[in-house]
Motif scaffolding. Structure first.
Motif, PDB file in Angstrom:
ATOM      1  N   THR A 173       9.033 -19.982  14.977  1.00 52.25           N
ATOM      2  CA  THR A 173      10.215 -20.502  14.278  1.00 52.25           C
ATOM      3  C   THR A 173      11.327 -19.455  14.166  1.00 52.25           C
ATOM      4  N   HIS A 174      10.978 -18.187  14.424  1.00 51.85           N
ATOM      5  CA  HIS A 174      11.960 -17.108  14.321  1.00 51.85           C
ATOM      6  C   HIS A 174      11.841 -16.177  15.529  1.00 51.85           C
ATOM      7  N   PRO A 175      12.371 -16.593  16.660  1.00 51.93           N
ATOM      8  CA  PRO A 175      12.261 -15.779  17.883  1.00 51.93           C
ATOM      9  C   PRO A 175      12.963 -14.430  17.789  1.00 51.93           C
ATOM     10  N   GLU A 176      13.809 -14.259  16.780  1.00 52.41           N
ATOM     11  CA  GLU A 176      14.532 -12.984  16.639  1.00 52.41           C
ATOM     12  C   GLU A 176      13.600 -11.802  16.359  1.00 52.41           C
ATOM     13  N   PHE A 177      12.354 -12.083  15.956  1.00 46.88           N
ATOM     14  CA  PHE A 177      11.418 -11.002  15.674  1.00 46.88           C
ATOM     15  C   PHE A 177      10.748 -10.433  16.931  1.00 46.88           C
ATOM     16  N   LYS A 178      10.999 -11.053  18.067  1.00 49.59           N
ATOM     17  CA  LYS A 178      10.328 -10.616  19.298  1.00 49.59           C
ATOM     18  C   LYS A 178      10.607  -9.165  19.654  1.00 49.59           C
ATOM     19  N   GLN A 179      11.748  -8.634  19.247  1.00 48.50           N
ATOM     20  CA  GLN A 179      12.089  -7.269  19.629  1.00 48.50           C
ATOM     21  C   GLN A 179      11.129  -6.230  19.047  1.00 48.50           C
ATOM     22  N   THR A 207       0.840  -1.194   0.000  1.00 54.78           N
ATOM     23  CA  THR A 207       0.000   0.000   0.000  1.00 54.78           C
ATOM     24  C   THR A 207       0.872   1.240   0.000  1.00 54.78           C
ATOM     25  N   GLY A 208       2.121   1.088  -0.420  1.00 52.21           N
ATOM     26  CA  GLY A 208       3.026   2.217  -0.544  1.00 52.21           C
ATOM     27  C   GLY A 208       3.973   2.350   0.632  1.00 52.21           C
ATOM     28  N   PRO A 209       4.949   3.233   0.515  1.00 54.66           N
ATOM     29  CA  PRO A 209       5.945   3.428   1.574  1.00 54.66           C
ATOM     30  C   PRO A 209       5.290   3.822   2.902  1.00 54.66           C
ATOM     31  N   GLY A 210       5.635   3.111   3.953  1.00 52.59           N
ATOM     32  CA  GLY A 210       5.090   3.414   5.264  1.00 52.59           C
ATOM     33  C   GLY A 210       3.803   2.685   5.592  1.00 52.59           C
ATOM     34  N   GLY A 211       3.210   2.024   4.596  1.00 56.86           N
ATOM     35  CA  GLY A 211       2.003   1.247   4.850  1.00 56.86           C
ATOM     36  C   GLY A 211       2.342  -0.037   5.586  1.00 56.86           C
ATOM     37  N   LEU A 212       1.334  -0.699   6.108  1.00 55.91           N
ATOM     38  CA  LEU A 212       1.555  -1.941   6.859  1.00 55.91           C
ATOM     39  C   LEU A 212       2.395  -2.945   6.074  1.00 55.91           C
ATOM     40  N   PRO A 213       2.085  -3.203   4.799  1.00 56.84           N
ATOM     41  CA  PRO A 213       2.903  -4.180   4.071  1.00 56.84           C
ATOM     42  C   PRO A 213       4.382  -3.802   4.017  1.00 56.84           C
ATOM     43  N   SER A 214       4.687  -2.501   3.848  1.00 57.41           N
ATOM     44  CA  SER A 214       6.094  -2.099   3.763  1.00 57.41           C
ATOM     45  C   SER A 214       6.793  -2.248   5.109  1.00 57.41           C
ATOM     46  N   VAL A 215       6.068  -1.994   6.197  1.00 58.37           N
ATOM     47  CA  VAL A 215       6.670  -2.146   7.528  1.00 58.37           C
ATOM     48  C   VAL A 215       6.938  -3.619   7.823  1.00 58.37           C
ATOM     49  N   VAL A 216       5.961  -4.473   7.523  1.00 60.75           N
ATOM     50  CA  VAL A 216       6.146  -5.909   7.750  1.00 60.75           C
ATOM     51  C   VAL A 216       7.290  -6.432   6.878  1.00 60.75           C
ATOM     52  N   THR A 217       7.366  -5.976   5.631  1.00 61.19           N
ATOM     53  CA  THR A 217       8.457  -6.393   4.749  1.00 61.19           C
ATOM     54  C   THR A 217       9.803  -5.928   5.299  1.00 61.19           C
ATOM     55  N   ALA A 218       9.831  -4.691   5.833  1.00 62.98           N
ATOM     56  CA  ALA A 218      11.071  -4.184   6.447  1.00 62.98           C
ATOM     57  C   ALA A 218      11.446  -5.011   7.662  1.00 62.98           C
ATOM     58  N   MET A 219      10.442  -5.400   8.442  1.00 63.95           N
ATOM     59  CA  MET A 219      10.676  -6.215   9.627  1.00 63.95           C
ATOM     60  C   MET A 219      11.312  -7.555   9.227  1.00 63.95           C
ATOM     61  N   ILE A 220      10.748  -8.167   8.186  1.00 61.09           N
ATOM     62  CA  ILE A 220      11.288  -9.446   7.702  1.00 61.09           C
ATOM     63  C   ILE A 220      12.715  -9.253   7.186  1.00 61.09           C
ATOM     64  N   ASN A 221      12.906  -8.194   6.396  1.00 62.56           N
ATOM     65  CA  ASN A 221      14.231  -7.936   5.818  1.00 62.56           C
ATOM     66  C   ASN A 221      15.296  -7.664   6.874  1.00 62.56           C
ATOM     67  N   SER A 222      14.885  -7.103   8.006  1.00 60.37           N
ATOM     68  CA  SER A 222      15.858  -6.779   9.050  1.00 60.37           C
ATOM     69  C   SER A 222      16.472  -8.032   9.667  1.00 60.37           C
ATOM     70  N   LYS A 223      15.771  -9.137   9.568  1.00 58.87           N
ATOM     71  CA  LYS A 223      16.254 -10.391  10.165  1.00 58.87           C
ATOM     72  C   LYS A 223      16.534 -11.468   9.124  1.00 58.87           C
ATOM     73  N   THR A 224      15.719 -11.490   8.079  1.00 60.64           N
ATOM     74  CA  THR A 224      15.854 -12.509   7.042  1.00 60.64           C
ATOM     75  C   THR A 224      15.683 -11.849   5.685  1.00 60.64           C
ATOM     76  N   PRO A 225      16.745 -11.287   5.119  1.00 59.61           N
ATOM     77  CA  PRO A 225      16.628 -10.531   3.871  1.00 59.61           C
ATOM     78  C   PRO A 225      15.952 -11.320   2.756  1.00 59.61           C
ATOM     79  N   ILE A 226      15.013 -10.660   2.069  1.00 60.92           N
ATOM     80  CA  ILE A 226      14.289 -11.290   0.962  1.00 60.92           C
ATOM     81  C   ILE A 226      14.295 -10.354  -0.239  1.00 60.92           C
ATOM     82  N   GLN A 227      14.330 -10.926  -1.421  1.00 63.79           N
ATOM     83  CA  GLN A 227      14.250 -10.152  -2.662  1.00 63.79           C
ATOM     84  C   GLN A 227      12.914 -10.450  -3.324  1.00 63.79           C
TER      85      GLN A 227
END
Length: 330
Positions: free
Chosen positions: A235-241, A152-172
């Motif tokens: 399966t990924h406790p590193e996201f708890k922060q 839904t664009g920069p700053g939307g929920l999908p972009s934040v969740v994607t950033a969260m995933i990328n911070s621990k498990t980079p995805i392309q």
């Protein structure tokens, strides 16, 4: 004669004053930042009739989309500070400054009511070649840029969740933008995209109906409405922060609106948010009620902004450091 005129004027003023000051004495415009059918739209249109009953007036709702909600926010911000324009929004404006999308956010408004919050979830089209979060990660690694993520664009929920995933498990992946999660979830069902980070409340009916499948809940525990869907931290406790984290929905009025008008709006939406039919609908859509105003609403908004803005900064997605705007690091 002069005394009679003065007496009449005073008497008229006594009678006319309350009528002239009565709020509302005309229709209120309600600006919804997102498109029809999305979470913000559904919550806004569901609570408003109950608030109207307490308010004694009519709110005419209009979807004003675009610019990750910025067009709707600017429309409300440009209106007079008289209570006759309300902004129905979600979390995105709290990130406009750090994402370089504008210089206005909810600091320009008073929170009439922070109604509820949601829990994020990762959903996929039914025939996607993966059924769990880890299977998705493996597929993306083997097929970089092939998986289309709804956005839904920069700053939307999908972009934040994607950033969260990328911070621990980079995805392309390839981001495909939509004006709200409603249109994006429709696109997901039609196969135009493969995965959508969404709010449980917007996706749950489609999951229950078998039109899309859930991969994982972005939380520290399974959601009560979807007990068989694993939490990402299983399966990924590193996201708890970062967790718990999720979107929210609220009603705002421009700063400078008279205190008595603001109070009437606050009281009316607080009553509307307690309506039994509305609460039943919110429970059915798996939203968590908040019903916050005043200092409680300000504290909630401040914490959300701090956590999310710095997450995006650390992920390299922010165009401006939160420091620039005095947003404290959590």
């Amino acid at each position: 004669m002069k005394k009679i005129w003065l007496a009449a004027a005073v008497a008229f003023g006594v009678m006319a004053g309350p009528a002239l000051a009565q709020f509302p004495n005309k229709e209120i415009q309600g600006v919804i930042q997102w498109g029809a059918g999305g979470s913000t739209d559904v919550v806004s249109r569901s609570v408003t009739p109950h608030a109207e009953a307490a308010l004694g007036g009519k709110v005419v709702l209009q979807n004003v989309t675009g610019g990750v909600g910025a067009i709707g926010l600017n429309k409300a911000a440009d209106a007079a500070a008289d209570g006759y324009t309300l902004l129905y929004g979600a979390e995105n404006p709290l990130l406009y400054k750090v994402m370089g999308l504008g210089q206005k956010d909810y600091a320009d408004f008073v929170p009439v009511n922070v109604i509820a919050r949601g829990t994020a979830i990762l959903v996929a089209r039914n025939d996607a070649p993966f059924n769990t979060f880890d299977e998705m990660l493996a597929y993306i690694k083997a097929n970089p840029k092939a998986v289309k993520f709804g956005s839904t664009g920069p700053g939307g929920l999908p972009s934040v969740v994607t950033a969260m995933i990328n911070s621990k498990t980079p995805i392309q992946v390839t981001a495909v933008p939509y004006d709200g999660d409603g249109p994006a979830l429709t696109a997901l069902q039609g196969g135009a995209i493969d995965v959508m980070p969404a709010v449980v409340g917007a996706a749950i009916e489609n999951i229950r109906a078998g039109r899309i499948k859930a991969l994982t809940v972005i939380d520290t525990a399974a959601h009560p409405a979807l007990p068989n869907v694993k939490a990402i931290t299983d399966t990924h406790p590193e996201f708890k922060q970062y967790l718990p984290w999720g979107p929210f929905f609220g009603v705002f009025v421009k700063k400078g609106t008279p205190d008595d008008v603001t109070k009437k709006l606050v009281d009316s939406f607080a009553a509307g948010a307690k309506n039994a039919d509305f609460l039943k609908m919110m429970e059915g859509r798996a939203f968590t009620m908040l019903n916050l105003s005043g200092k409680e609403a300000d504290a909630f908004l401040g914490k959300w902004q701090s956590t999310t803005a710095w997450l995006l900064q650390d992920a390299g997605m922010a165009k401006n450091s939160p420091d620039k705007f005095g947003i404290p690091k959590p």
